[in-house]
Design an enzyme around this catalytic site. Structure first.
Site, PDB file in Angstrom:
ATOM      1  N   ASP A  78      -0.936  -0.039  -4.397  1.00 35.69           N
ATOM      2  CA  ASP A  78      -2.292   0.487  -4.268  1.00 35.69           C
ATOM      3  C   ASP A  78      -2.240   1.828  -3.530  1.00 35.69           C
ATOM      4  O   ASP A  78      -1.804   1.881  -2.387  1.00 35.69           O
ATOM      5  CB  ASP A  78      -3.165  -0.493  -3.469  1.00 35.69           C
ATOM      6  CG  ASP A  78      -4.646  -0.138  -3.568  1.00 35.69           C
ATOM      7  OD1 ASP A  78      -5.476  -0.987  -3.213  1.00 35.69           O
ATOM      8  OD2 ASP A  78      -4.969   0.989  -4.000  1.00 35.69           O
ATOM      9  N   LYS A 102     -13.627  -6.947  -6.345  1.00 37.57           N
ATOM     10  CA  LYS A 102     -13.964  -7.320  -4.964  1.00 37.57           C
ATOM     11  C   LYS A 102     -15.422  -7.791  -4.956  1.00 37.57           C
ATOM     12  O   LYS A 102     -16.343  -6.961  -4.898  1.00 37.57           O
ATOM     13  CB  LYS A 102     -13.753  -6.141  -4.022  1.00 37.57           C
ATOM     14  CG  LYS A 102     -12.279  -5.785  -3.834  1.00 37.57           C
ATOM     15  CD  LYS A 102     -12.133  -4.644  -2.857  1.00 37.57           C
ATOM     16  CE  LYS A 102     -10.719  -4.467  -2.373  1.00 37.57           C
ATOM     17  NZ  LYS A 102      -9.700  -4.414  -3.418  1.00 37.57           N
ATOM     18  N   ASP A 125      -9.828  -0.321  -9.326  1.00 35.67           N
ATOM     19  CA  ASP A 125     -10.443  -1.047  -8.202  1.00 35.67           C
ATOM     20  C   ASP A 125     -11.723  -0.271  -7.845  1.00 35.67           C
ATOM     21  O   ASP A 125     -12.791  -0.565  -8.356  1.00 35.67           O
ATOM     22  CB  ASP A 125      -9.451  -1.141  -7.030  1.00 35.67           C
ATOM     23  CG  ASP A 125     -10.026  -1.868  -5.814  1.00 35.67           C
ATOM     24  OD1 ASP A 125      -9.283  -2.132  -4.868  1.00 35.67           O
ATOM     25  OD2 ASP A 125     -11.248  -2.142  -5.798  1.00 35.67           O
ATOM     26  N   LYS A 170       0.854  -1.193   0.000  1.00 34.38           N
ATOM     27  CA  LYS A 170       0.000   0.000   0.000  1.00 34.38           C
ATOM     28  C   LYS A 170       0.883   1.234   0.000  1.00 34.38           C
ATOM     29  O   LYS A 170       1.826   1.320   0.793  1.00 34.38           O
ATOM     30  CB  LYS A 170      -0.879  -0.023   1.258  1.00 34.38           C
ATOM     31  CG  LYS A 170      -1.980   1.006   1.232  1.00 34.38           C
ATOM     32  CD  LYS A 170      -2.841   0.950   2.463  1.00 34.38           C
ATOM     33  CE  LYS A 170      -3.897  -0.117   2.366  1.00 34.38           C
ATOM     34  NZ  LYS A 170      -4.905   0.162   1.325  1.00 34.38           N
ATOM     35  N   GLU A 216      -2.800   0.252  -8.356  1.00 35.33           N
ATOM     36  CA  GLU A 216      -4.251   0.490  -8.254  1.00 35.33           C
ATOM     37  C   GLU A 216      -4.533   1.946  -7.911  1.00 35.33           C
ATOM     38  O   GLU A 216      -3.943   2.486  -6.966  1.00 35.33           O
ATOM     39  CB  GLU A 216      -4.861  -0.389  -7.161  1.00 35.33           C
ATOM     40  CG  GLU A 216      -4.790  -1.881  -7.396  1.00 35.33           C
ATOM     41  CD  GLU A 216      -5.301  -2.647  -6.189  1.00 35.33           C
ATOM     42  OE1 GLU A 216      -4.667  -3.633  -5.788  1.00 35.33           O
ATOM     43  OE2 GLU A 216      -6.339  -2.246  -5.630  1.00 35.33           O
TER      44      GLU A 216
END
Ligand SMILES: O=C(O)CCC(=O)C1=CC=C[C@@H](O)[C@@H]1C(=O)O
Ligand SMILES: [Mg+2]
Length: 321
Positions: A162, A236, A214, A134, A191
């Site tokens: 991300d 997701k 995403d 992240k 992302e």
């Protein structure tokens, strides 16, 4: 004779799970258990705070209403809340033997914490070295230096990054400046780098770093189209909807030549094992993004292979029907 039960559960999370600037101390959700003609099916309904629009109470009420009709042999369309539609469709798929058993339990190692800790874990990673880091929580320059160091130190490492739309175009440029050009191809995708899709696409074009959608997939009116620099979509299912909706989205992305990653919404081990089966079924060959069980202090009903977290059974679940 149809029977149904709905359970509510709560799992303590390890410290430090921050979603959209809010600290999540527990993960709360529902399990639905359907039985008919000697068969059974389970599903998880766990809207993710900060990402799902529906609250857990709203999901619970919608599920109870649907279950009352299902138990009376009514054929009902699934509720529109994505987490409810996903969980119920999984339970129905299991009940009808339509959710393949085979799972893909590999996971792109989710890396949090300091670089030193990462090196040891990543270097020891067996097989295809894919990890997710992240970025956007600290200064963009620091993120760039850490990512560059990881890629330089572990030559066979590929990274998924991300930013959860944290960066302005300037911050994104500052990040990219610290990634050596010869390492950029080992960033499988980044992302949601910037606040808007247009800014993210401009970043991809200018930096040569492949991006992935995403959150954008779930924006009102979003249309998935081929774009220079767009290489993947992160799906997701808990935030998307029924298995059928997930299948549609996966097929549409694959038709555009995009990599599709089935990703966790921080479900329990039951939900994660179902996502592993969905990944093996719909995105064979792509390592799913399911390495979130580490954030939890226990498993529920079904074990994730090789996890030594305690696995609790229905005695800790609160029956609601
Ligand atoms: O996709 C993965 O590899 C793991 C799941 C993951 O990274 C996320 C799950 C839920 C919210 C976010 O924290 C994050 C994401 O945005 O992808
Ligand atoms: Mg993401």
């Amino acid at each position: 004779m149809r029977q149904a039960q709905l359970y509510r559960w709560q799992i303590p999370l390890d410290a430090g799970v921050v979603l959209r600037e809010r600290r999540l101390k527990t993960r709360d959700g529902l399990f639905v258990h359907l039985q008919a003609d000697g068969r059974e099916g389970w599903g998880e309904i766990s809207p993710l705070p900060g990402f799902s629009h529906e609250t857990l109470d709203e999901a619970q009420q919608a599920t109870i209403n649907w279950l009352h009709g299902w138990r009376e042999d009514k054929t009902l369309s699934l509720p529109e809340q994505p987490s409810v539609a996903f969980g119920l469709s999984c339970a129905l798929a299991e009940l009808h033997g339509e959710l393949p058993q085979q799972g893909d339990y590999r996971a792109a190692m989710l890396c949090t914490g300091d670089p030193d800790e990462l090196f040891a874990a990543l270097a020891a990673l067996p097989g295809e070295k894919v990890a997710k880091v992240k970025v956007g929580l600290y200064e963009a320059v620091r993120d760039g230096m850490v990512v560059n160091l990881l890629l330089e130190s572990i030559p066979d490492l590929r990274l998924r990054l991300d930013a959860n739309r944290a960066w302005t175009p300037l911050k994104a440029q500052q990040f990219a400046k610290y990634i050596s050009p010869e390492y950029r191809s080992r960033i499988a995708f980044l992302e949601e780098p910037c606040k808007t899709a247009a800014e993210s696409l401009a970043f991809a074009r200018e930096s040569g770093i492949t991006i992935a959608w995403d959150e954008s997939l779930r924006d009102e009116g979003f249309q998935l189209t081929p774009q220079q620099g767009l290489g993947a979509v992160v799906v997701k299912p808990t935030l998307t909807g029924s298995l059928q909706r997930v299948q549609q989205q996966v097929a549409a992305a694959k038709a555009l030549g995009l990599t599709v990653v089935i990703s966790s919404s921080i479900e329990s081990s039951l939900g994660l094992t179902q996502l592993a089966r969905i990944a093996a079924w719909l995105t064979p060959g792509t390592i799913p993004g399911l390495d979130t069980l580490q954030l939890m202090q226990c498993q529920l009903l079904r074990r994730w292979p090789e996890s030594d977290l305690p696995c609790l059974q229905t005695e800790v679940l609160e029956p609601l029907l």
